[in-house]
Design a protein around this motif. Structure first.
Motif, short mmCIF file in Angstrom:
data_model
loop_
_atom_site.label_atom_id
_atom_site.label_comp_id
_atom_site.label_asym_id
_atom_site.label_seq_id
_atom_site.Cartn_x
_atom_site.Cartn_y
_atom_site.Cartn_z
N ILE A 77 0.80 -1.23 0.00
CA ILE A 77 0.00 0.00 0.00
C ILE A 77 0.83 1.28 0.00
N GLY A 78 2.13 1.18 0.22
CA GLY A 78 2.97 2.35 0.45
C GLY A 78 3.04 3.35 -0.68
N ALA A 79 2.88 2.92 -1.92
CA ALA A 79 2.97 3.84 -3.06
C ALA A 79 1.62 4.43 -3.44
N LEU A 80 0.58 4.07 -2.71
CA LEU A 80 -0.76 4.54 -3.06
C LEU A 80 -0.87 6.06 -3.18
N PRO A 81 -0.28 6.85 -2.28
CA PRO A 81 -0.37 8.31 -2.44
C PRO A 81 0.21 8.81 -3.77
N GLU A 95 -11.46 -3.50 5.81
CA GLU A 95 -11.58 -2.41 6.78
C GLU A 95 -10.24 -2.11 7.43
N PHE A 96 -9.50 -3.15 7.79
CA PHE A 96 -8.20 -3.00 8.44
C PHE A 96 -7.19 -2.33 7.49
N THR A 97 -7.14 -2.80 6.26
CA THR A 97 -6.23 -2.22 5.27
C THR A 97 -6.58 -0.77 5.00
N LEU A 98 -7.86 -0.48 4.85
CA LEU A 98 -8.28 0.89 4.56
C LEU A 98 -7.99 1.84 5.72
N ALA A 99 -7.95 1.33 6.95
CA ALA A 99 -7.58 2.18 8.08
C ALA A 99 -6.13 2.66 7.92
N TYR A 100 -5.25 1.77 7.51
CA TYR A 100 -3.86 2.17 7.21
C TYR A 100 -3.83 3.16 6.05
N VAL A 101 -4.60 2.87 5.02
CA VAL A 101 -4.63 3.72 3.83
C VAL A 101 -5.13 5.12 4.17
N GLU A 102 -6.18 5.20 4.99
CA GLU A 102 -6.72 6.52 5.36
C GLU A 102 -5.66 7.38 6.04
N ASP A 103 -4.90 6.80 6.97
CA ASP A 103 -3.83 7.56 7.63
C ASP A 103 -2.79 8.03 6.62
N LYS A 104 -2.42 7.15 5.74
CA LYS A 104 -1.41 7.47 4.74
C LYS A 104 -1.90 8.58 3.80
N LEU A 105 -3.14 8.48 3.34
CA LEU A 105 -3.68 9.48 2.42
C LEU A 105 -3.90 10.82 3.12
N GLU A 106 -4.29 10.78 4.39
CA GLU A 106 -4.45 12.03 5.13
C GLU A 106 -3.10 12.74 5.26
N GLU A 107 -2.07 11.97 5.53
CA GLU A 107 -0.71 12.53 5.65
C GLU A 107 -0.28 13.24 4.36
N GLY A 109 -2.47 14.57 2.17
CA GLY A 109 -3.50 15.50 1.75
C GLY A 109 -4.42 14.97 0.66
N LEU A 110 -4.57 13.65 0.58
CA LEU A 110 -5.38 13.03 -0.47
C LEU A 110 -6.64 12.34 0.03
N LEU A 111 -6.85 12.31 1.34
CA LEU A 111 -7.97 11.53 1.88
C LEU A 111 -9.32 12.05 1.41
N ASP A 112 -9.51 13.36 1.38
CA ASP A 112 -10.81 13.92 1.01
C ASP A 112 -11.21 13.58 -0.42
N SER A 113 -10.25 13.42 -1.30
CA SER A 113 -10.58 13.12 -2.71
C SER A 113 -10.54 11.63 -3.03
N ALA A 114 -10.16 10.81 -2.05
CA ALA A 114 -10.04 9.36 -2.30
C ALA A 114 -11.41 8.69 -2.31
N ASP A 115 -11.56 7.71 -3.19
CA ASP A 115 -12.80 6.93 -3.32
C ASP A 115 -12.52 5.53 -2.78
N LEU A 116 -12.69 5.35 -1.45
CA LEU A 116 -12.33 4.10 -0.78
C LEU A 116 -13.56 3.23 -0.58
N HIS A 117 -13.39 1.92 -0.84
CA HIS A 117 -14.49 0.95 -0.71
C HIS A 117 -14.03 -0.25 0.09
N GLU A 118 -14.83 -0.62 1.09
CA GLU A 118 -14.50 -1.79 1.90
C GLU A 118 -15.05 -3.05 1.27
N ILE A 119 -14.25 -4.11 1.34
CA ILE A 119 -14.70 -5.43 0.93
C ILE A 119 -14.35 -6.40 2.04
#
Length: 156
Positions: A77-81, A95-107, A109-119
């Protein structure tokens, strides 16, 4: 089953530890499996991280339908930003993976524009548009919680 050719395009992680990222193309549709980074070896003095070459994705941006994350390790997930700063596509993960992703994207400045979906394991992701890809999951055991195996189903 649809006719045509399946194209597997490794963007990183092939023959190395880290930087797991693969594009899967069928016709006009591409999904990306994982978006990892790699921590460099000693010979890359002064380099903090290495991210996959996403020029293929940028050249085919109109075909990229989603990014599917198998688990929350940095090499997945590290290169996602860096990818999402170039491509605004839906991201699927547990849900667990997206929790990591949300922190990373917030750091970044991309969280607000991200389209995240839980499976959830055993579920199918919703099919969006005409894409022939429906990601299904199967839970497996690894050193991180909520790891799943991606299963590809054809849509006729």
């Amino acid at each position: 089953m649809p006719t045509g050719k399946l194209h597997i395009v490794p963007l990183g992680g092939l023959g190395e530890f880290g930087m797991n990222c693969m594009a899967v193309r069928w016709g006009d549709d591409i999904i990306v499996i994982d978006a990892g980074l790699m921590f460099p070896e000693a010979e890359l003095l002064g380099v903090d991280i290495v991210v996959p070459d996403i020029s293929y994705l940028i050249e085919n941006r109109q075909r990229v339908r989603a990014i599917i994350l198998t688990h929350g390790h940095e090499d997945h997930i590290g290169a996602l930003p860096w990818i999402l700063s170039e491509l605004n596509v839906p991201v699927w993960g547990t849900e667990f993976t997206l929790a990591y992703v949300e922190d990373k994207l917030e750091e970044h400045g991309l969280l607000d524009s991200a389209d995240l979906h839980e499976i959830r394991a055993g579920e199918n992701a919703s099919r969006q548009g005409r894409s022939p890809f429906i990601p299904s999951t199967l839970r497996i055991v690894l050193s991180i919680a909520c790891r799943w195996r991606f299963i590809r189903r054809w849509v006729c």
